[in-house]
Design a protein around this motif. Structure first.
Motif, PDB file in Angstrom:
ATOM      1  N   ALA A 185      35.959  45.309  40.470  1.00 30.05           N
ATOM      2  CA  ALA A 185      36.351  44.026  41.052  1.00 30.05           C
ATOM      3  C   ALA A 185      36.016  42.915  40.048  1.00 30.05           C
ATOM      4  N   TRP A 186      35.401  41.823  40.492  1.00 28.72           N
ATOM      5  CA  TRP A 186      35.069  40.719  39.600  1.00 28.72           C
ATOM      6  C   TRP A 186      33.989  39.859  40.224  1.00 28.72           C
ATOM      7  N   THR A 187      33.395  39.022  39.391  1.00 33.05           N
ATOM      8  CA  THR A 187      32.360  38.089  39.830  1.00 33.05           C
ATOM      9  C   THR A 187      32.875  36.659  39.850  1.00 33.05           C
ATOM     10  N   VAL A 188      33.564  36.261  38.784  1.00 34.63           N
ATOM     11  CA  VAL A 188      34.089  34.901  38.651  1.00 34.63           C
ATOM     12  C   VAL A 188      35.615  34.957  38.659  1.00 34.63           C
ATOM     13  N   ASP A 189      36.229  34.272  39.624  1.00 32.41           N
ATOM     14  CA  ASP A 189      37.678  34.181  39.727  1.00 32.41           C
ATOM     15  C   ASP A 189      38.115  32.833  39.167  1.00 32.41           C
ATOM     16  N   THR A 190      38.889  32.846  38.083  1.00 32.50           N
ATOM     17  CA  THR A 190      39.360  31.590  37.506  1.00 32.50           C
ATOM     18  C   THR A 190      40.403  30.919  38.391  1.00 32.50           C
ATOM     19  N   THR A 191      40.976  31.660  39.336  1.00 32.31           N
ATOM     20  CA  THR A 191      42.093  31.210  40.186  1.00 32.31           C
ATOM     21  C   THR A 191      43.218  30.600  39.347  1.00 32.31           C
TER      22      THR A 191
END
Length: 278
Positions: A211-217
């Motif tokens: 998955a991920w920790t930081v989503d830049t959107t």
């Protein structure tokens, strides 16, 4: 009215994925490099507009290797209950990931920037995008980037039958192997919408769920400066950053990485990729 229906469907998909991600909790640890490990936990949903899933018969590609040797059986893994989210270990280490590509207008520029700073990243590709851009996967392989499976058409897996999920994943692994040279060892569910079938099938195919920790959107196209701020403000040891190199206009992402990547390096971060299993 048509636009309103489009955005309503988009919000429903993203909300559904977020609810699924929020149900996950912290879990096991997986080695990602000689000194790193990967931790599991919940992940928010993100991504570009959903693309409709094809019928199972449409997924199977004709073999590209003709008389080549048969494919090796994938190493089966333990079935996880939540996706891997972040790496842990010594030092200021982070992982950069890009979803939905490859795209001929954006992926080459991202690869150029990564090469300029001698950084390796992970690309979670969609099979339908690989068909016309196999040379970009060959370039990723030559540069040491890791290529993961992001399904064939980017559907929300929780809305598919198990046989459809398998077709999405298997066909994508096949074309990755043909273009990249290896079957993928990592899988990411579109929108962060995981279910039991996705975890089980991924493990059967030798893929760990990331998955991920930081989503830049960046898929919202919020502006280059906003994307840069989200990465720089979210930087921390163990973080996995989510960006996109396809699925829409990614020119902001291309410009943003030229700013935040040297910032991370100057701040002492080591941008790494998970260790490949032998």
């Amino acid at each position: 009215m048509q636009n309103d229906q489009f955005f309503t469907r988009r919000r429903m998909l993203l909300a559904g994925g977020a609810a699924l991600g929020a149900a996950a909790t912290a879990g096991a640890v997986l080695a990602s490099s000689a000194e790193d490990a990967v931790r599991t936990t919940a992940a928010p949903a993100a991504g570009a507009q959903a693309r409709p899933a094809l019928g199972p018969s449409a997924f199977r590609l004709q073999p590209l290797t003709g008389d080549g040797p048969p494919r090796a059986a994938p190493r089966k893994l333990q079935v996880r209950e939540e996706p891997i989210l972040q790496i842990s270990g010594r030092g200021r280490r982070m992982v950069l990931t890009f979803d939905d590509g490859p795209h001929p207008d954006y992926t080459p520029h991202i690869l150029d920037t990564l090469a300029k700073y001698d950084v390796r990243a992970m690309f979670f590709v969609c099979g339908e995008c690989v068909v016309a851009n196999k040379e970009l996967l060959a370039r990723m392989a030559d540069a040491g980037h890791v290529v993961g499976n992001h399904t064939w058409t980017h559907p929300q897996l929780t809305m598919l039958r198990r046989s459809e999920i398998r077709a999405e994943m298997e066909s994508t692994s096949d074309i990755i192997e043909d273009a990249y040279g290896e079957r993928p060892q990592w899988f990411r569910a579109p929108y962060g919408a995981w279910n039991r079938a996705a975890f089980q099938l991924g493990a059967e195919m030798g893929m760990e769920p990331l998955a991920w920790t930081v989503d830049t959107t960046d898929w919202e196209e919020p502006g280059t400066r906003t994307i840069v701020d989200r990465v720089e403000n979210g930087a921390a040891p163990g973080v996995v950053v989510l960006s996109h190199d396809a699925g829409g206009d990614r020119s902001q992402t291309v410009r943003a990485i030229r700013e935040w990547l040297p910032y991370l390096i100057d701040s002492g971060y080591h941008l790494t990729v998970p260790r490949r299993r032998v």
